[in-house]
Motif scaffolding. Structure first.
Motif, PDB file in Angstrom:
ATOM      1  N   MET A  18       0.839  -1.197   0.000  1.00  0.00           N
ATOM      2  CA  MET A  18       0.000   0.000   0.000  1.00  0.00           C
ATOM      3  C   MET A  18       0.873   1.246   0.000  1.00  0.00           C
ATOM      4  SD  MET A  18      -2.964  -1.196   2.697  1.00  0.00           S
ATOM      5  CE  MET A  18      -4.358  -0.278   2.045  1.00  0.00           C
ATOM      6  N   PHE A  19       0.352   2.295  -0.603  1.00  0.00           N
ATOM      7  CA  PHE A  19       0.981   3.606  -0.561  1.00  0.00           C
ATOM      8  C   PHE A  19       0.497   4.301   0.700  1.00  0.00           C
ATOM      9  CE2 PHE A  19       0.357   2.536  -5.034  1.00  0.00           C
ATOM     10  CZ  PHE A  19       1.643   2.684  -5.528  1.00  0.00           C
ATOM     11  N   THR A  20       1.329   5.148   1.298  1.00  0.00           N
ATOM     12  CA  THR A  20       0.942   5.787   2.555  1.00  0.00           C
ATOM     13  C   THR A  20       1.223   7.282   2.578  1.00  0.00           C
ATOM     14  OG1 THR A  20       3.096   5.205   3.497  1.00  0.00           O
ATOM     15  CG2 THR A  20       1.254   3.710   3.963  1.00  0.00           C
ATOM     16  N   MET A  21       0.430   7.966   3.378  1.00  0.00           N
ATOM     17  CA  MET A  21       0.660   9.364   3.745  1.00  0.00           C
ATOM     18  C   MET A  21       0.587   9.413   5.263  1.00  0.00           C
ATOM     19  SD  MET A  21      -1.795  11.543   1.171  1.00  0.00           S
ATOM     20  CE  MET A  21      -1.359  13.098   1.925  1.00  0.00           C
ATOM     21  N   SER A  22       1.347  10.302   5.857  1.00  0.00           N
ATOM     22  CA  SER A  22       1.311  10.401   7.323  1.00  0.00           C
ATOM     23  C   SER A  22       0.914  11.796   7.765  1.00  0.00           C
ATOM     24  CB  SER A  22       2.673  10.031   7.911  1.00  0.00           C
ATOM     25  OG  SER A  22       3.654  10.940   7.465  1.00  0.00           O
ATOM     26  N   ASP A  23       0.413  11.860   9.001  1.00  0.00           N
ATOM     27  CA  ASP A  23       0.062  13.129   9.642  1.00  0.00           C
ATOM     28  C   ASP A  23      -0.835  14.002   8.758  1.00  0.00           C
ATOM     29  OD1 ASP A  23       1.600  12.438  11.907  1.00  0.00           O
ATOM     30  OD2 ASP A  23       3.418  13.100  10.888  1.00  0.00           O
ATOM     31  N   VAL A  24      -1.929  13.439   8.290  1.00  0.00           N
ATOM     32  CA  VAL A  24      -2.865  14.135   7.412  1.00  0.00           C
ATOM     33  C   VAL A  24      -3.831  14.960   8.267  1.00  0.00           C
ATOM     34  CG1 VAL A  24      -4.650  13.854   5.659  1.00  0.00           C
ATOM     35  CG2 VAL A  24      -2.698  12.268   5.721  1.00  0.00           C
ATOM     36  N   VAL A  25      -3.697  16.274   8.211  1.00  0.00           N
ATOM     37  CA  VAL A  25      -4.541  17.178   8.999  1.00  0.00           C
ATOM     38  C   VAL A  25      -5.938  17.196   8.390  1.00  0.00           C
ATOM     39  CG1 VAL A  25      -4.875  19.569   9.732  1.00  0.00           C
ATOM     40  CG2 VAL A  25      -2.577  18.583   9.708  1.00  0.00           C
ATOM     41  N   TYR A  26      -6.960  17.132   9.279  1.00  0.00           N
ATOM     42  CA  TYR A  26      -8.313  17.079   8.740  1.00  0.00           C
ATOM     43  C   TYR A  26      -9.321  18.046   9.348  1.00  0.00           C
ATOM     44  CZ  TYR A  26      -9.365  14.000  12.754  1.00  0.00           C
ATOM     45  OH  TYR A  26      -9.506  13.464  13.997  1.00  0.00           O
ATOM     46  N   ASP A  27      -8.954  18.873  10.307  1.00  0.00           N
ATOM     47  CA  ASP A  27      -9.931  19.842  10.807  1.00  0.00           C
ATOM     48  C   ASP A  27      -9.234  21.107  11.281  1.00  0.00           C
ATOM     49  OD1 ASP A  27      -8.961  19.373  13.380  1.00  0.00           O
ATOM     50  OD2 ASP A  27     -10.695  18.233  14.037  1.00  0.00           O
ATOM     51  N   LYS A  28     -10.044  22.061  11.675  1.00  0.00           N
ATOM     52  CA  LYS A  28      -9.511  23.372  12.073  1.00  0.00           C
ATOM     53  C   LYS A  28      -8.693  23.333  13.353  1.00  0.00           C
ATOM     54  CE  LYS A  28     -13.839  24.614  14.305  1.00  0.00           C
ATOM     55  NZ  LYS A  28     -15.038  25.388  14.210  1.00  0.00           N
ATOM     56  N   PHE A  30      -6.381  21.091  13.838  1.00  0.00           N
ATOM     57  CA  PHE A  30      -5.155  20.418  13.424  1.00  0.00           C
ATOM     58  C   PHE A  30      -5.075  18.977  13.911  1.00  0.00           C
ATOM     59  CE2 PHE A  30      -4.211  24.958  13.318  1.00  0.00           C
ATOM     60  CZ  PHE A  30      -3.882  25.093  11.981  1.00  0.00           C
ATOM     61  N   SER A  31      -6.233  18.335  14.034  1.00  0.00           N
ATOM     62  CA  SER A  31      -6.235  16.899  14.300  1.00  0.00           C
ATOM     63  C   SER A  31      -5.653  16.219  13.066  1.00  0.00           C
ATOM     64  CB  SER A  31      -7.661  16.405  14.533  1.00  0.00           C
ATOM     65  OG  SER A  31      -8.224  17.050  15.646  1.00  0.00           O
ATOM     66  N   ALA A  32      -4.969  15.098  13.290  1.00  0.00           N
ATOM     67  CA  ALA A  32      -4.308  14.455  12.152  1.00  0.00           C
ATOM     68  C   ALA A  32      -4.529  12.947  12.145  1.00  0.00           C
ATOM     69  CB  ALA A  32      -2.810  14.750  12.174  1.00  0.00           C
ATOM     70  N   ILE A  33      -4.682  12.424  10.956  1.00  0.00           N
ATOM     71  CA  ILE A  33      -4.732  10.984  10.727  1.00  0.00           C
ATOM     72  C   ILE A  33      -3.286  10.507  10.810  1.00  0.00           C
ATOM     73  CG2 ILE A  33      -5.219   9.184   9.028  1.00  0.00           C
ATOM     74  CD1 ILE A  33      -7.326  11.181   7.839  1.00  0.00           C
ATOM     75  N   ASP A  34      -3.006   9.501  11.635  1.00  0.00           N
ATOM     76  CA  ASP A  34      -1.634   9.013  11.752  1.00  0.00           C
ATOM     77  C   ASP A  34      -1.120   8.517  10.409  1.00  0.00           C
ATOM     78  OD1 ASP A  34      -1.552   9.602  14.443  1.00  0.00           O
ATOM     79  OD2 ASP A  34      -2.001   7.566  15.087  1.00  0.00           O
ATOM     80  N   LEU A  35      -1.867   7.605   9.803  1.00  0.00           N
ATOM     81  CA  LEU A  35      -1.486   7.077   8.493  1.00  0.00           C
ATOM     82  C   LEU A  35      -2.733   6.877   7.635  1.00  0.00           C
ATOM     83  CD1 LEU A  35       1.093   4.408   9.639  1.00  0.00           C
ATOM     84  CD2 LEU A  35       1.605   6.320   8.114  1.00  0.00           C
ATOM     85  N   LEU A  36      -2.609   7.226   6.389  1.00  0.00           N
ATOM     86  CA  LEU A  36      -3.630   6.962   5.396  1.00  0.00           C
ATOM     87  C   LEU A  36      -2.968   6.055   4.368  1.00  0.00           C
ATOM     88  CD1 LEU A  36      -6.440   7.536   4.230  1.00  0.00           C
ATOM     89  CD2 LEU A  36      -5.447   9.513   3.062  1.00  0.00           C
ATOM     90  N   ALA A  37      -3.551   4.890   4.148  1.00  0.00           N
ATOM     91  CA  ALA A  37      -2.953   3.918   3.229  1.00  0.00           C
ATOM     92  C   ALA A  37      -3.927   3.616   2.098  1.00  0.00           C
ATOM     93  CB  ALA A  37      -2.598   2.632   3.969  1.00  0.00           C
ATOM     94  N   VAL A  38      -3.378   3.519   0.899  1.00  0.00           N
ATOM     95  CA  VAL A  38      -4.187   3.219  -0.280  1.00  0.00           C
ATOM     96  C   VAL A  38      -3.532   2.076  -1.032  1.00  0.00           C
ATOM     97  CG1 VAL A  38      -5.098   4.114  -2.464  1.00  0.00           C
ATOM     98  CG2 VAL A  38      -4.982   5.610  -0.453  1.00  0.00           C
ATOM     99  N   GLY A  39      -4.335   1.079  -1.350  1.00  0.00           N
ATOM    100  CA  GLY A  39      -3.867  -0.049  -2.142  1.00  0.00           C
ATOM    101  C   GLY A  39      -4.708  -0.165  -3.396  1.00  0.00           C
ATOM    102  N   LEU A  40      -4.075  -0.582  -4.467  1.00  0.00           N
ATOM    103  CA  LEU A  40      -4.789  -0.776  -5.727  1.00  0.00           C
ATOM    104  C   LEU A  40      -5.366  -2.178  -5.749  1.00  0.00           C
ATOM    105  CD1 LEU A  40      -2.184   0.906  -8.083  1.00  0.00           C
ATOM    106  CD2 LEU A  40      -4.157   1.936  -6.947  1.00  0.00           C
ATOM    107  N   LYS A  41      -6.633  -2.293  -6.150  1.00  0.00           N
ATOM    108  CA  LYS A  41      -7.315  -3.576  -6.139  1.00  0.00           C
ATOM    109  C   LYS A  41      -7.717  -3.998  -7.557  1.00  0.00           C
ATOM    110  CE  LYS A  41     -10.576  -4.098  -3.143  1.00  0.00           C
ATOM    111  NZ  LYS A  41     -11.702  -3.920  -2.230  1.00  0.00           N
TER     112      LYS A  41
END
Length: 164
Positions: A18-28, A30-41
């Motif tokens: 899977m491909f990953t992104m880290s520390d993705v901020v999602y609200d005002k 500055f809360s953050a997603i630790d890791l966002l992972a995407v895999g091709l299916k």
């Protein structure tokens, strides 16, 4: 990104492809997603994992604590509408399924109540993975490599070579 998140990222990249992104901020706030992972299916599209990493070696989850170690806090964090909106913006899809994932230690769930917590997370649509399983899978992956440019995989290769 802390070392626990780096271990998980290494597992996602190498064992789950899977491909990953880290520390993705999602609200005002500055809360953050630790890791966002995407895999091709293949033809079916993409697989998206929204991941929180909680490595706890001494603390046990609480049913009443509304802070970081509380069930309610973790659940609310993972099922936030702002969080889902941000994930959908990044993957440019409004109809993809977002798998909610908590990666933690078995100790954090308490040996006596582990089944209770696992069932509770499952009912809320949150999938659990445990560090000890991830390390075993990573270590097996590392054994098959002749070399590695990844620090974590290289450490695991060295430990195996030294029989530690």
């Amino acid at each position: 990104m802390d070392v626990n998140e780096k271990i998980v990222e290494c597992w996602l990249n190498n064992c789950k492809e899977m491909f990953t992104m880290s520390d993705v901020v999602y609200d005002k706030y500055f809360s953050a997603i630790d890791l966002l992972a995407v895999g091709l299916k293949g033809e079916s599209g993409i697989e998206v994992w929204d991941i929180e990493v909680k490595f706890k070696s001494k603390i046990i989850i609480s049913d009443t604590d509304r802070k970081q170690n509380g069930y309610r806090y973790i659940r609310q964090q993972l099922v936030s509408d702002d969080r889902d909106k941000r994930v959908r913006e990044i993957v440019a899809s409004s109809d993809c399924e977002i798998k909610k994932v908590l990666i933690t230690t078995r100790h954090f769930l308490s040996r006596k109540k582990a089944t209770y917590w696992e069932e509770r997370f499952r009912k809320d649509g949150i999938t659990l993975y445990f560090f000890d399983d991830i390390i075993v899978e990573l270590r097996e992956h590392a054994k098959g490599l002749n070399k590695s440019n990844d620090d974590i995989l290289q450490v695991l290769r060295l430990l195996d070579h030294l029989s530690i």
